[in-house]
Design a protein around this motif. Sequence first.
Motif, short mmCIF file in Angstrom:
data_model
loop_
_atom_site.label_atom_id
_atom_site.label_comp_id
_atom_site.label_asym_id
_atom_site.label_seq_id
_atom_site.Cartn_x
_atom_site.Cartn_y
_atom_site.Cartn_z
N ARG A 299 0.76 -1.12 -0.15
CA ARG A 299 -0.11 0.04 0.09
C ARG A 299 0.85 1.22 0.15
O ARG A 299 1.86 1.09 0.56
CB ARG A 299 -0.77 -0.02 1.30
CG ARG A 299 -1.83 -1.28 1.28
CD ARG A 299 -2.67 -1.02 2.62
NE ARG A 299 -3.62 -2.00 2.66
CZ ARG A 299 -5.07 -1.65 2.21
NH1 ARG A 299 -5.51 -0.57 1.67
NH2 ARG A 299 -5.80 -2.77 2.25
N GLN A 300 0.40 2.28 -0.71
CA GLN A 300 1.00 3.47 -0.57
C GLN A 300 -0.21 4.59 -0.02
O GLN A 300 -1.20 4.30 -0.30
CB GLN A 300 1.31 4.09 -1.85
CG GLN A 300 2.79 3.59 -2.23
CD GLN A 300 3.30 4.36 -3.53
OE1 GLN A 300 2.52 4.91 -4.21
NE2 GLN A 300 4.70 4.50 -3.45
N LYS A 301 0.32 5.51 0.85
CA LYS A 301 -0.41 6.27 1.36
C LYS A 301 -0.35 7.77 0.85
O LYS A 301 0.85 8.34 1.04
CB LYS A 301 -0.16 6.21 3.07
CG LYS A 301 -1.05 7.07 3.67
CD LYS A 301 -0.87 7.21 5.28
CE LYS A 301 -2.05 7.71 6.14
NZ LYS A 301 -1.74 7.68 7.68
N TRP A 302 -1.25 8.45 0.60
CA TRP A 302 -1.23 9.57 -0.23
C TRP A 302 -2.14 10.71 0.38
O TRP A 302 -3.28 10.47 0.64
CB TRP A 302 -1.82 9.35 -1.80
CG TRP A 302 -0.77 8.71 -2.76
CD1 TRP A 302 0.06 7.60 -2.62
CD2 TRP A 302 -0.70 8.67 -4.16
NE1 TRP A 302 0.98 7.28 -3.44
CE2 TRP A 302 0.42 7.76 -4.58
CE3 TRP A 302 -1.64 9.37 -5.07
CZ2 TRP A 302 0.62 7.88 -6.07
CZ3 TRP A 302 -1.30 9.20 -6.27
CH2 TRP A 302 -0.18 8.34 -6.83
N LEU A 303 -1.56 11.88 0.50
CA LEU A 303 -2.42 12.84 0.73
C LEU A 303 -2.69 13.85 -0.16
O LEU A 303 -1.81 14.54 -0.73
CB LEU A 303 -1.63 13.69 1.97
CG LEU A 303 -2.39 14.86 2.63
CD1 LEU A 303 -3.54 14.43 3.40
CD2 LEU A 303 -1.51 15.69 3.38
N ASN A 304 -4.15 13.82 -0.56
CA ASN A 304 -4.59 14.79 -1.58
C ASN A 304 -5.26 15.87 -1.08
O ASN A 304 -6.01 15.71 -0.34
CB ASN A 304 -5.47 13.83 -2.53
CG ASN A 304 -4.68 13.05 -3.40
OD1 ASN A 304 -3.46 12.79 -3.24
ND2 ASN A 304 -5.27 12.36 -4.36
N ILE A 305 -4.80 17.08 -1.65
CA ILE A 305 -5.49 18.44 -1.36
C ILE A 305 -6.13 18.95 -2.52
O ILE A 305 -5.40 19.57 -3.20
CB ILE A 305 -4.57 19.40 -0.57
CG1 ILE A 305 -4.04 18.72 0.60
CG2 ILE A 305 -5.31 20.66 -0.10
CD1 ILE A 305 -2.73 19.50 1.23
N GLN A 306 -7.54 18.53 -2.65
CA GLN A 306 -8.10 18.96 -4.01
C GLN A 306 -9.52 18.90 -3.65
O GLN A 306 -9.92 18.87 -2.66
CB GLN A 306 -7.80 18.04 -5.12
CG GLN A 306 -7.97 16.24 -4.81
CD GLN A 306 -7.67 15.60 -5.80
OE1 GLN A 306 -6.42 15.69 -6.52
NE2 GLN A 306 -8.21 14.44 -6.10
N SER A 307 -10.25 19.25 -4.82
CA SER A 307 -11.65 19.11 -4.71
C SER A 307 -12.68 18.42 -5.60
O SER A 307 -12.08 18.48 -6.71
CB SER A 307 -11.99 20.62 -4.79
OG SER A 307 -13.25 20.86 -4.91
N PRO A 308 -13.68 17.92 -5.37
CA PRO A 308 -14.98 17.37 -6.32
C PRO A 308 -15.43 18.49 -6.89
O PRO A 308 -16.33 18.11 -7.61
CB PRO A 308 -15.44 16.66 -5.49
CG PRO A 308 -15.54 16.91 -4.23
CD PRO A 308 -14.30 17.68 -3.85
N GLY A 309 -15.28 19.49 -6.55
CA GLY A 309 -16.01 20.75 -7.07
C GLY A 309 -15.79 21.27 -8.40
O GLY A 309 -15.09 20.79 -9.17
#
Length: 351
Positions: free
Chosen positions: A89-99
């Motif tokens: 597994r890789q753990k990613w931190l995503n700072i984005q939006s579904p907007g």
Amino acid sequence: MMLYHTVYSSLAEIPLPCRPLLEELLSREYPSLQWLEERDRLDGLRAHYYLFFKEGSDRPVGFLRPMVRELVSSTKTSFFHRLISPPARQKWLNIQSPGADGHGLIFDPLIEHELIPKVLHLIVEKTKSDYDLIQLTVQGHLSFDFPFRAVTTEWKKNNILIKQYDDYESYRLSIPDILRNKIELEEKVFTSQSHYEIISAESFSDLFRQNELSKTVFSNHRHPFLTYARKTRGHFWALFYEGRLLTLSVLTLGKGGQAFGDMAFNLDFEINSSFARLMFQKLIQKFYQLEGSKALRLLGILNWPGKLQGDLASFGLTPCHNKTYVIPVTGKKKRGRWKKKGPYHESPSIL
């Protein structure tokens, strides 16, 4: 000017007096907080929500939405191999939006110079955790001076239509002849094919009350977009082929004159949706009819047919300029085995 932030693990935790002020700040990205809450729930995501305030004020001036994704290798292996060596597994931190714009950081432009250093500090602190990668999507003009290697990609998408005419007919005459001809050809083909039908309704449930065949097909449908649409208030269009649902369009009015359009194609995997431009122009026509609407902002266009994406500029849509930083986090102890590269699927996690 001093800024401070408060972190919430769910939107429901945000105090009620703060919610209308936050919706005002986010009005160009989301139709409402309920919309965002439902999207995160349906996507199986547990995001955290950072609200930034000026010292001595309870009005939010910044919003940061980080979420964790765990990427699991989907490379096919034998049962025995998986037993002795579980999938890495890789753990990613995503700072984005579904907007509409996809920005993970939304803020009052007046506090940009004070906010950027604070967000930069927060992300640098996150690199000390057990993430393998951090991704940040922001407005294209912003610049983050990370003290480590970061890959930067600038990109844009045509997703904003500003209302510039008094009525839809004036708008229609303003688009290029070649695009009008494409739409008229789709209309001609559509009317000549009795197998196709477009139904419009002011609520999602009304779409499937007009014939029993459509209702039966819908009751057996499990597409996630339909689950999302059930909870959405707005105007709807459904394209059917002999009662089989192919395309669904949704237009909803948000705050401050912002309207949001969303479309899902190929809902029946056995039949091509077709008539993409015809369905889209119905969104625009309704947008011009909505009293008080000033701008139409499109959601999820990266999943739309390529031919329609290529025509969005001709429809008069202007681009949203974005920048994405991808930060590989190095120097950590490896978890699992990563001997082979392959496709990955995502499983949700929490911060």
